[in-house]
Design an enzyme around this catalytic site. Structure first.
Site, mmCIF file in Angstrom:
data_model
loop_
_atom_site.group_PDB
_atom_site.id
_atom_site.type_symbol
_atom_site.label_atom_id
_atom_site.label_comp_id
_atom_site.label_asym_id
_atom_site.label_seq_id
_atom_site.Cartn_x
_atom_site.Cartn_y
_atom_site.Cartn_z
ATOM 1 N N HIS A 68 0.803 -1.226 0.000
ATOM 2 C CA HIS A 68 0.000 0.000 0.000
ATOM 3 C C HIS A 68 0.839 1.281 0.000
ATOM 4 C CE1 HIS A 68 1.031 -0.035 4.241
ATOM 5 N NE2 HIS A 68 0.649 1.219 4.302
HETATM 6 C C1 UD1 Z 1 -1.900 5.662 6.051
HETATM 7 C C2 UD1 Z 1 -0.573 6.116 6.643
HETATM 8 C C3 UD1 Z 1 0.460 5.017 6.462
HETATM 9 C C4 UD1 Z 1 -0.030 3.693 6.995
HETATM 10 C C5 UD1 Z 1 -1.371 3.371 6.370
HETATM 11 C C6 UD1 Z 1 -1.921 2.082 6.920
HETATM 12 C C7 UD1 Z 1 -0.096 8.520 6.532
HETATM 13 C C8 UD1 Z 1 0.704 9.552 5.845
HETATM 14 N N1 UD1 Z 1 -0.048 7.292 5.976
HETATM 15 O O1 UD1 Z 1 -1.709 5.506 4.649
HETATM 16 O O2 UD1 Z 1 1.635 5.379 7.157
HETATM 17 O O3 UD1 Z 1 0.903 2.688 6.686
HETATM 18 O O4 UD1 Z 1 -2.282 4.441 6.642
HETATM 19 O O5 UD1 Z 1 -3.121 1.715 6.327
HETATM 20 O O6 UD1 Z 1 -0.709 8.816 7.538
HETATM 21 N N2 UD1 Z 1 -9.109 5.247 2.067
HETATM 22 C C9 UD1 Z 1 -10.341 4.641 2.031
HETATM 23 N N3 UD1 Z 1 -10.912 4.302 3.232
HETATM 24 C C10 UD1 Z 1 -10.332 4.530 4.423
HETATM 25 C C11 UD1 Z 1 -9.076 5.153 4.435
HETATM 26 C C12 UD1 Z 1 -8.471 5.497 3.262
HETATM 27 O O7 UD1 Z 1 -10.909 4.415 0.983
HETATM 28 O O8 UD1 Z 1 -10.913 4.178 5.461
HETATM 29 C C13 UD1 Z 1 -8.445 5.572 0.774
HETATM 30 C C14 UD1 Z 1 -8.737 6.964 0.314
HETATM 31 O O9 UD1 Z 1 -8.832 6.936 -1.062
HETATM 32 C C15 UD1 Z 1 -7.499 7.746 0.707
HETATM 33 C C16 UD1 Z 1 -6.423 6.690 0.555
HETATM 34 O O10 UD1 Z 1 -7.048 5.469 0.937
HETATM 35 O O11 UD1 Z 1 -7.319 8.848 -0.104
HETATM 36 C C17 UD1 Z 1 -5.213 6.937 1.409
HETATM 37 O O12 UD1 Z 1 -5.576 7.097 2.788
HETATM 38 P P1 UD1 Z 1 -4.594 7.932 3.761
HETATM 39 O O13 UD1 Z 1 -5.117 7.891 5.148
HETATM 40 O O14 UD1 Z 1 -4.287 9.249 3.156
HETATM 41 O O15 UD1 Z 1 -3.226 7.132 3.679
HETATM 42 P P2 UD1 Z 1 -2.922 5.547 3.650
HETATM 43 O O16 UD1 Z 1 -2.383 5.191 2.322
HETATM 44 O O17 UD1 Z 1 -4.087 4.780 4.162
#
Ligand code: UD1
Length: 371
Positions: free
Chosen positions: A208
């Protein structure tokens, strides 16, 4: 008697298993009070609620519902909301875990309001500042009053960054507290039957990191590697929402369909995932936490990254860090399939008691001031 009021912060999936044993240890004390704040950085049922239920975490006392966004937007929104929380709650201390955006956002708000800050899992460094997590780690550590570390490499890193030695406490690994507490429970999960898998007869994958999934050329190569491996053994890949979005956006569904043994499934809950890890032939990942969990489970782990902030999983554990070169990944994977992999040992203090140590230290240092 005065009570030490602690705001515990969670935001994203890996935070839930780290905070669970800390909240539970605080709840056993009469001289401490836990207020659990969930920023809502992760919000899908499978990324959040499911973990609360399975880990026995209490419902958050306060839910900020900030959701996704660019780094600036997400961090900014959390800070605005969290400042209001601290004004209302007036805690003695804020405790943050890990390295996600919620960690630095809430930490920064706390110290600017003159509230003590504790960082659990401090001092880990990949020395790669293109990783958003590395920035979050370095900055959170600079402003923390208590730095709780999981491995000795963190001590050196923090000393090199000029952190006062008396702020650093080697306590072990709270994520491993949770793993040890739930391992037996996870063993009765029916997930292998549901997925039609036999113990040690499948490969488990998670990917991821932006560096692996946001560039179509890199993601395509990684999916091809998984496809090739799936000819040797079924490959099970619970897909993070970020990765799912990219697979769809880059039009890689067709590529995945070419490999019947490569199964992209929905993200799993904690117990099902633990059962899969514990029974996999090996795990291929770019996660931080999974490198540690596989080390404790004694399951081989191939890390598709150029570096690790958790070197003890390599020097003592079952982890090999191979980068994202397809040949290198395949070479390592085939070694394991042939039964040739390094057995590890469990790192120092990863014994299920890290949360108790943290709470003891906080009581000893902060409790005195309250008395
Ligand atoms: C975040 C953390 C990362 C961690 C990961 C674990 C940061 C910078 N990154 O990354 O360190 O390893 O979580 O999972 O804080 N999304 C959904 N549903 C959700 C959450 C996210 O669909 O419940 C999708 C959205 O499109 C979002 C993307 O995932 O834009 C990324 O989510 P985000 O929280 O920005 O970062 P992660 O890649 O999840």
């Amino acid at each position: 008697m005065s009570v030490l009021r602690i705001v515990n912060v969670v935001g994203a999936r890996p935070n839930f298993m780290k905070i669970a044993p800390i909240v539970s240890a605080i709840e056993q004390r009469t001289d401490m009070e836990s207020i659990l704040v969930h920023t809502g950085q992760h919000y899908d049922h499978v990324m959040s609620d499911l973990f609360f239920n399975q880990l026995g975490l209490p419902r958050p006392d306060i839910y900020l519902g900030v959701g996704s966004g660019s780094h600036g937007e997400q961090t900014g929104k959390i800070m605005i909301e969290f400042e209001q929380v601290l004004q209302d709650v007036q805690p003695d201390l804020v405790l943050v875990v890990g390295d996600v955006n919620s960690t630095i956002a809430c930490g920064l708000v706390a110290v600017k309001m003159g509230i003590k800050l504790a960082h659990v899992e401090a001092g880990l460094r990949s020395f790669d500042r293109t990783m958003p997590e590395e920035i979050n780690r370095v900055l959170t550590d600079q402003i923390s009053d208590y730095l709780f570390i999981t491995e000795r490499s963190a001590f050196e890193n923090l000393m090199n960054e000029g952190i006062a030695e008396n702020k650093i406490h080697f306590v072990g690994n709270v994520m491993i507290d949770t793993l040890l507490r739930h391992r037996e429970n996870a063993a009765s999960s029916a997930v292998l039957d549901e997925l039609g898998l036999e113990p040690r007869q499948f490969i488990l994958v998670t990917l991821h990191r932006p560096a692996n999934v946001d560039d179509p050329r890199i993601l395509e190569k990684l999916l091809q590697v998984l496809g090739m491996l799936s000819r040797d053994m079924p490959v099970v890949f619970p897909v993070h929402p970020r990765t799912r979005k990219q697979v769809q956006q880059f039009g890689f569904e067709e590529l995945v369909r070419q490999y019947p043994g490569l199964r992209l499934i929905e993200p799993l809950g904690y117990l099902d995932f633990l059962k899969c890890m514990d029974n996999a032939k090996f795990v291929l990942t770019d996660s931080g936490g999974i490198q540690e969990e596989t080390t404790v489970l004694g399951v081989p782990c191939i890390t598709a990254r150029d570096n690790t902030e958790r070197p003890v999983t390599v020097t003592q554990g079952t982890n090999v860090v191979v980068g994202r070169n397809p040949e290198r990944i395949l070479q390592e994977a085939r070694k394991i399939l042939q039964g040739n992999w390094k057995r590890g040992q469990i790192p120092e203090l990863w014994d299920g008691k890290a949360a108790e140590r943290i709470v003891d230290i906080l009581t000893e240092k902060e409790g005195v001031k309250l008395a």
